[in-house]
Structures are given as structure tokens and as C-alpha cells.
Scaffold this motif. Structure first.
Motif, PDB file in Angstrom:
ATOM      1  N   LEU A   8      26.847   2.493 -49.340  1.00 43.71           N
ATOM      2  CA  LEU A   8      27.206   2.423 -50.751  1.00 43.71           C
ATOM      3  C   LEU A   8      28.393   1.499 -50.943  1.00 43.71           C
ATOM      4  CD1 LEU A   8      27.092   6.183 -51.847  1.00 43.71           C
ATOM      5  CD2 LEU A   8      25.374   4.426 -52.254  1.00 43.71           C
ATOM      6  N   ALA A  11      32.676   1.108 -55.103  1.00 40.58           N
ATOM      7  CA  ALA A  11      32.659   1.512 -56.518  1.00 40.58           C
ATOM      8  C   ALA A  11      31.688   2.668 -56.773  1.00 40.58           C
ATOM      9  CB  ALA A  11      32.296   0.315 -57.390  1.00 40.58           C
ATOM     10  N   GLU A  12      30.704   2.862 -55.898  1.00 37.02           N
ATOM     11  CA  GLU A  12      29.710   3.932 -56.071  1.00 37.02           C
ATOM     12  C   GLU A  12      30.106   5.227 -55.368  1.00 37.02           C
ATOM     13  OE1 GLU A  12      25.475   1.767 -56.222  1.00 37.02           O
ATOM     14  OE2 GLU A  12      26.581   1.434 -54.334  1.00 37.02           O
ATOM     15  N   VAL A  13      31.157   5.168 -54.565  1.00 35.35           N
ATOM     16  CA  VAL A  13      31.592   6.324 -53.783  1.00 35.35           C
ATOM     17  C   VAL A  13      32.418   7.247 -54.663  1.00 35.35           C
ATOM     18  CG1 VAL A  13      33.020   7.011 -51.822  1.00 35.35           C
ATOM     19  CG2 VAL A  13      31.532   5.025 -51.637  1.00 35.35           C
ATOM     20  N   SER A  14      32.251   8.566 -54.453  1.00 35.19           N
ATOM     21  CA  SER A  14      33.034   9.533 -55.226  1.00 35.19           C
ATOM     22  C   SER A  14      33.617  10.592 -54.297  1.00 35.19           C
ATOM     23  CB  SER A  14      32.157  10.176 -56.299  1.00 35.19           C
ATOM     24  OG  SER A  14      31.059  10.821 -55.716  1.00 35.19           O
ATOM     25  N   SER A  53      32.245  -1.551 -48.673  1.00 39.71           N
ATOM     26  CA  SER A  53      31.186  -0.547 -48.674  1.00 39.71           C
ATOM     27  C   SER A  53      31.409   0.460 -47.548  1.00 39.71           C
ATOM     28  CB  SER A  53      29.812  -1.207 -48.528  1.00 39.71           C
ATOM     29  OG  SER A  53      29.697  -1.827 -47.276  1.00 39.71           O
ATOM     30  N   THR A  58      23.926  11.483 -46.550  1.00 42.66           N
ATOM     31  CA  THR A  58      23.202  11.980 -47.719  1.00 42.66           C
ATOM     32  C   THR A  58      22.331  13.193 -47.402  1.00 42.66           C
ATOM     33  OG1 THR A  58      21.416  10.394 -47.341  1.00 42.66           O
ATOM     34  CG2 THR A  58      23.167   9.722 -48.840  1.00 42.66           C
TER      35      THR A  58
END
Length: 106
Positions: A8, A11-14, A53, A58
Motif C-alpha cells: 500500500l 497515503a493509504e495506510v491507517s 509504500s 491483510t
């Protein structure tokens, strides 16, 4: 069990996501070890280190899914190496690729 992972963009990581592989800097030093649960502070620190990244966990394969994947890789490797002779270099290559793809010692 085998970990399912995805790459990822930062910016998509939380927060709460789990790192699936060691995160290394350009010199090969470990910034974060695999298995770390990301926090907002960790993510901000990664931004300051110009990380682009991450490999994120998951899920995990069930034993049945793992067996199917293993059989799939076994068939692919048999096809890939079907025309190679038994020279020492080819045997060594096969051993390392099989070890990497199917697990276990090379």
C-alpha cells in the motif's frame, strides 16, 4: 499459516494496520520490524523518512488455501524446470527457488 499481504502507498495506510515485512531504509537498516502495529505517530515518522509504500498484513490463508497454493507453485516450478539438465548449477538453482516458493530450507 501463510500471511496474506498487500503493498500500500503510505497515503493509504491507517493506524491499526500490521506491517507484514521488515521495513528497511536505503542503507538496509531496519526502520520497523515486521509485525508492528502502525500508529498515527509511526505513520508520521515514516512520512518524515520519505517512505513511499509498505507491505501490510491483510489476513492469513487457511490450511486448505495454503495447500492449494502450495500445489499451484509446485506445478509451476515443475513446468519452469522441465527442460533443465542435472548440472550442479541447475540443481542449486532449483533448490533455492523451491525453498523460496514452497518454504523450508534451500
Amino acid at each position: 499459516m501463510t500471511t496474506i499481504k498487500t503493498q500500500l502507498a503510505l497515503a493509504e495506510v491507517s493506524p491499526g494496520m500490521i506491517l507484514s515485512d521488515d521495513l528497511l531504509d536505503l542503507q538496509g537498516q531496519v526502520l520497523l520490524p515486521k509485525g508492528v502495529t502502525l500508529t498515527e505517530q509511526t505513520i508520521e515518522s515514516l512520512r518524515r523518512h520519505d517512505v513511499v509504500s509498505l507491505s501490510i498484513m491483510t489476513g492469513e490463508l487457511t490450511p486448505e488455501e495454503e495447500a492449494v497454493q502450495h500445489a499451484h507453485f509446485q506445478r509451476r516450478l515443475e513446468r519452469l524446470f522441465r527442460k533443465l539438465d542435472d548440472s550442479p548449477a541447475n540443481v542449486l538453482l532449483q533448490r533455492y527457488v523451491r525453498g523460496f516458493r514452497l518454504g523450508g530450507q534451500p
